[in-house]
Design an enzyme around this catalytic site. Structure first.
Site, mmCIF file in Angstrom:
data_model
loop_
_atom_site.group_PDB
_atom_site.id
_atom_site.type_symbol
_atom_site.label_atom_id
_atom_site.label_comp_id
_atom_site.label_asym_id
_atom_site.label_seq_id
_atom_site.Cartn_x
_atom_site.Cartn_y
_atom_site.Cartn_z
ATOM 1 C CE LYS A 14 42.975 41.347 43.268
ATOM 2 N NZ LYS A 14 43.135 40.726 44.608
ATOM 3 C CE LYS A 16 48.771 33.704 38.366
ATOM 4 N NZ LYS A 16 48.460 33.135 39.676
ATOM 5 C CE LYS A 68 50.226 34.528 46.287
ATOM 6 N NZ LYS A 68 49.300 34.143 45.201
#
Ligand code: NAD
Length: 420
Positions: free
Chosen positions: A70, A94, A106
């Protein structure tokens, strides 16, 4: 000239330092030092003047240990593989810090979107999506917005992927417009999360947010929303900047008026904003101005070793990803400046993206109260977990956040084992 900091090296230094504090063996987390998959694509786009330009894009899946990969997509002239790799890794940590079932990814396209028409931006977005379509998917890898990418662009990604797959797939991307399967509250979620974390930290530090001063570097999605919520809580926003320059006002910037100005500006900039007592300043002036909280919401590598020596803020709040270099961080620590780390502070965005994805998979949509109360619950819980580790081990919050994440990642990795 100072050497360009490699953000992926910066991430590895942070990771190794945290692992050492936690007493981890390199074998325990060796897989996290390498991205799982990396893709570079080159794709042609017909420009408005009839010429053909070839653009380069990247998608990196750092980890899928705790769930599908993600992470957002960035459009910026400085996008390269090292940057995307680092940003993908930060997503892994995160998502683990806030304990949502995702890995990290990313993407980015090396492009300066300034001056491009909407049609050109749409064709670049669709061209990039078509080239990474096999790589992404609602159960594989789910992109979202990042610097210079908008909700409308997420709509085009959803449409391109759904058309190629022959299946309506809103869950392939998050941060979509609400009308096209987006979640209410997503646009504001990162800034709201920055606010929740700042508020909780202020409580721990016995600082009254309503009597605090704040400087905000980067008045885009994250920075403007963080400024709005902090202003509404009574904080005085003394400085704000974006790519067009910086503003400083000792009596406080009228944030609703500045937001209205940005809304009306053709490039959504603070440029041209007027208010009594307001002065213009540069990027350095914003980073080193006198304030209690310095909210970083632009790009990475802003607080370098040199800048860190001059920071006057008591707390650096990392709304952006990787805004403090490893060396800069050390200087802040030595000087007693608290750094509230990116992998905790700006996790409100991906948390709300997770809510959006859950809603898409269930085809059942929540109201704003449900979204924001769940966001607050998750952010406050994550903050307390990180703060407790920092307090107990007497370590900076960044190291504590990595330790919380590493423990979660390693636990799942051990259960899953190594394939082959
Ligand atoms: N949008 C999200 O949900 C989200 C979530 C987590 C983290 N982030 C991170 O937050 C940061 C900002 O993202 P965003 O979505 O707000 O992007 P954005 O494009 O909406 O805003 C970026 C802002 O930074 C400004 N800027 C760029 N260079 C600057 C400079 N040198 N000095 C001062 N300002 C500068 C731009 O003008 C703009 O105002 C990035 O690091 C991004 O990765 C974003």
């Amino acid at each position: 000239m100072a050497q360009k900091t490699n953000p992926f090296e910066n991430m590895l230094e942070q990771l190794d330092a945290a692992a050492e504090i936690a007493g981890l063996d390199k074998q325990d987390y060796i897989t996290l030092r390498y991205p799982e998959r990396e893709l570079t694509v080159n794709f042609p786009v017909k420009m408005d003047d009839g010429s053909i330009r070839v653009f380069t894009g990247y998608r990196v899946q750092h980890s899928t240990v705790r769930g599908p990969a993600k992470g957002g997509i960035r459009f910026h002239p400085d996008v390269d593989m090292d940057e995307v790799r680092a940003l993908a890794a930060w997503m892994t940590f995160k998502c683990a810090v806030v304990d949502i079932p995702y890995g990290g990814a990313k993407g980015g396209v090396t492009v300066d979107p300034t001056g491009l028409s909407q049609g050109e931006i749409e064709r670049i977005t669709r061209g990039y999506t078509a080239k990474i379509a096999d790589f992404i998917g609602p159960e594989k890898d789910i992109p979202a917005t990042d610097v210079n990418t908008t909700q409308q662009m997420m709509g085009w990604i959803m449409d391109t992927y759904s058309t190629l797959a022959g299946v309506y797939s809103p869950g392939v991307v998050t941060s979509k417009p609400v009308e096209a399967g987006g979640s209410v509250g997503r646009k504001e979620a990162t800034g709201l999360g920055v606010f929740f974390v700042t508020r909780e930290l202020a409580k721990k530090l016995n600082m009254d947010l309503a009597k605090s001063t704040v400087a905000v570097q980067g008045f885009g999605n994250v920075g403007s929303n963080a400024a709005k919520y902090l202003y509404e809580a009574g904080a005085k926003i003394v400085a704000a900047s974006d790519v067009s320059g910086g503003l400083y006002c000792e009596d406080g910037i009228d944030i609703p008026a500045l937001l209205e100005h940005v809304e009306k500006h053709p490039r959504r900039l603070i440029e041209g904003y007027r208010q009594d007592g307001i002065k213009t300043t540069d990027n350095h002036g914003i980073l080193t101005c006198k304030c209690d909280f310095l909210v970083l919401a632009a790009l990475e590598n802003q607080i370098t070793e040199e800048v860190a020596k001059e920071v006057q803020a008591k707390v650096v709040v990392e709304g952006a990803n990787g805004p403090t270099t490893f060396a800069g961080d050390k200087v802040l620590e030595e000087r007693g400046v608290i750094a509230c780390p990116d992998i905790l502070t700006n996790a409100g965005g991906v948390t709300c993206s997770y809510f959006e994805w859950v809603q898409n998979l269930q085809h059942h949509y929540w109201d704003l109260e449900t979204v924001n109360s769940n966001l607050e619950r998750i952010m406050v819980k994550a903050f307390n977990e990180v703060y407790e580790v920092a307090d107990e081990l007497k370590i900076p919050m960044r190291m504590a956040a990595y330790i919380v994440a590493l423990k979660r990642l390693i636990a799942v990795q051990k259960i899953r084992g190594i394939f082959l």
